[in-house]
Motif scaffolding. Structure first.
Motif, short mmCIF file in Angstrom:
data_model
loop_
_atom_site.label_atom_id
_atom_site.label_comp_id
_atom_site.label_asym_id
_atom_site.label_seq_id
_atom_site.Cartn_x
_atom_site.Cartn_y
_atom_site.Cartn_z
N LYS A 224 5.86 -8.35 -11.49
CA LYS A 224 6.27 -6.98 -11.78
C LYS A 224 5.02 -6.10 -11.77
O LYS A 224 3.93 -6.55 -12.12
CB LYS A 224 6.99 -6.90 -13.13
CG LYS A 224 8.34 -7.62 -13.15
CD LYS A 224 9.07 -7.40 -14.45
CE LYS A 224 10.36 -8.20 -14.52
NZ LYS A 224 11.31 -7.83 -13.45
N TYR B 252 2.88 -10.23 -14.35
CA TYR B 252 2.66 -8.78 -14.27
C TYR B 252 1.32 -8.53 -13.59
O TYR B 252 0.32 -9.20 -13.87
CB TYR B 252 2.63 -8.14 -15.66
CG TYR B 252 3.80 -8.50 -16.54
CD1 TYR B 252 5.04 -7.87 -16.40
CD2 TYR B 252 3.67 -9.49 -17.51
CE1 TYR B 252 6.12 -8.21 -17.20
CE2 TYR B 252 4.75 -9.85 -18.32
CZ TYR B 252 5.96 -9.21 -18.16
OH TYR B 252 7.03 -9.55 -18.95
N ARG C 128 4.46 -7.39 -3.55
CA ARG C 128 5.22 -7.78 -4.74
C ARG C 128 6.28 -8.85 -4.42
O ARG C 128 6.39 -9.84 -5.14
CB ARG C 128 5.89 -6.55 -5.36
CG ARG C 128 6.83 -6.89 -6.51
CD ARG C 128 7.29 -5.66 -7.25
NE ARG C 128 7.82 -4.65 -6.35
CZ ARG C 128 8.16 -3.42 -6.76
NH1 ARG C 128 7.99 -3.07 -8.02
NH2 ARG C 128 8.65 -2.55 -5.90
N ASP D 101 7.53 -0.95 -11.78
CA ASP D 101 8.41 -1.36 -12.86
C ASP D 101 8.07 -0.63 -14.16
O ASP D 101 8.94 -0.48 -15.02
CB ASP D 101 8.27 -2.88 -13.08
CG ASP D 101 8.72 -3.66 -11.87
OD1 ASP D 101 9.93 -3.72 -11.62
OD2 ASP D 101 7.85 -4.21 -11.16
#
Length: 376
Positions: free
Chosen positions: A108, A85, A102, A154
């Motif tokens: 995420k 993340y 990304r 996300d």
């Protein structure tokens, strides 16, 4: 090593803050309780250095590289593909770069919005009747651009659902509000201030949009002299300029400054009642001010604007309410000054207990954020 430690995922939190900053949820939540569940690295920025630095689990990046943060950190040996993340705090330009990379790194993306700062600037200009058609158009397109970025994330982490609905409705992204809260490790019981006066404290800036001068006008109209006001602000010079307009209460007001969170907590602990009065406009009425959490950390009750958002968490048994109106503020200040120390302490402890029992506890919030991320 436990199984949990072996299987911990990694999280990179890119703040908008300068190094050495004590700020909001960054320290206690992301750089604190969340580390029970993730290996967390926090990125700060610096205006004063030209080299990349590692300080414990923190990274310090020269500010000029923020818009190319992914490429820059990669060049410094930070393996972005190792992170599950990557979160960005407040800065759309940094978020744009993280989203563009990304697919390359496979993380995420989460966006943390602590406060809609661009909207605050726009509202400040509007309050002075300084907005033009160009300003309004620019504000509209900036909001649309940010919504477009949000839609690619996300997870969106606004300060409150009300704030999201007011400024970023229908972004289409999964939302997990992260309000300001209490750090259980910092809480203290209420301590009576010295002397016979009721000591009030206001933490924050005294800018035009916040209309703090309305509170100062109210203090000039209070009949009792058994009070003192401490203003803790980073811009002491501006606060002193403001106070020159109110010579009748100059000896009742102290302007102080806290260089870190520890100093701020000492300043708050020395007082009896916190002030978090703000105009009842969407920019402020969609989230409970972070300073309220600082006050209740020290179990001092807070005088706040009587609006649905503040009432959604607090009641007359644990907070003080009034309209953002000079006469109403005067009346509430006078009632507060007449309260006994026992009444004030009881109210402060009730508010502190309530916040610790709710989601407004960073230890609880860390676990809930962990559960949310697991389900992405």
């Amino acid at each position: 090593m436990t199984t949990q430690n072996k299987t911990k995922k990694k999280l990179l939190y890119i703040t908008d803050q300068q190094e050495y900053t004590d700020h909001g949820t960054i320290g206690p939540l992301f750089n604190g309780y969340l580390k029970e569940y993730y290996d967390v690295n926090v990125v700060y920025f610096t205006k004063f250095k030209n080299s990349f630095q590692t300080k414990g689990t923190d990274y310090v990046v020269p500010q000029q590289h923020k818009k190319e943060i992914s490429c820059y950190m990669d060049s410094k040996g930070v393996d972005l593909s190792s992170y599950d993340y990557v979160f960005v705090r407040n800065k759309p330009d940094i978020l744009k770069n993280i989203l563009e990379n990304r697919n390359k790194y496979g993380y995420k993306v989460g966006y943390r919005l602590s406060f809609p700062k661009r909207e605050e600037v726009y509202e400040a200009h509007k309050a002075k009747n300084n907005t033009t058609i160009i300003d309004r158009a620019k504000n509209y397109f900036q909001k649309q651009s940010k919504k477009n970025l949000l839609s690619q994330c996300d997870l969106f982490m606004p300060t409150s659902k009300d704030m999201e609905d007011a400024f970023y409705a229908n972004s289409g992204v999964r939302s997990f509000p992260l309000p300001a809260g209490l750090d259980p490790a910092r809480i203290t019981p209420h301590r009576q201030s010295d002397g016979d006066e009721c000591y009030f404290i206001y933490v924050g800036t005294l800018d035009t949009l916040r209309e703090f001068e309305k509170v100062l006008v109210a203090f000039t109209k209070v009949h009792s002299d058994k009070w003192h006001l401490n203003i803790s602000t980073l811009d002491s010079a501006f606060a002193r300029d403001v106070m020159q307009k109110y010579p009748s209460i100059s000896d009742k007001v102290s302007i102080i400054k806290a260089d870190n969170l520890d100093e701020l907590m000492v300043q708050i602990d020395d007082c009896d009642v916190g002030i978090a009065l703000l105009p009842d406009i969407p920019i402020y009425s969609t989230a409970i001010p972070a300073k309220v959490m600082d006050y209740y950390t020290c179990a001092i009750p807070t005088l706040m604007t009587d609006n649905p958002k503040n009432r959604s968490l607090f009641s007359d048994s644990d907070a003080l309410f009034c309209k953002f109106d000079v006469d109403d503020i005067v009346a509430k200040l006078e009632k507060t000054i007449d309260m006994s120390q026992d009444e004030i302490a009881k109210m402060g402890h009730a508010g502190q207990d309530k916040l610790l029992a709710h989601k407004r506890n960073y230890k609880i919030m860390a676990k809930e954020l962990y559960e949310e991320l697991k389900s992405l």
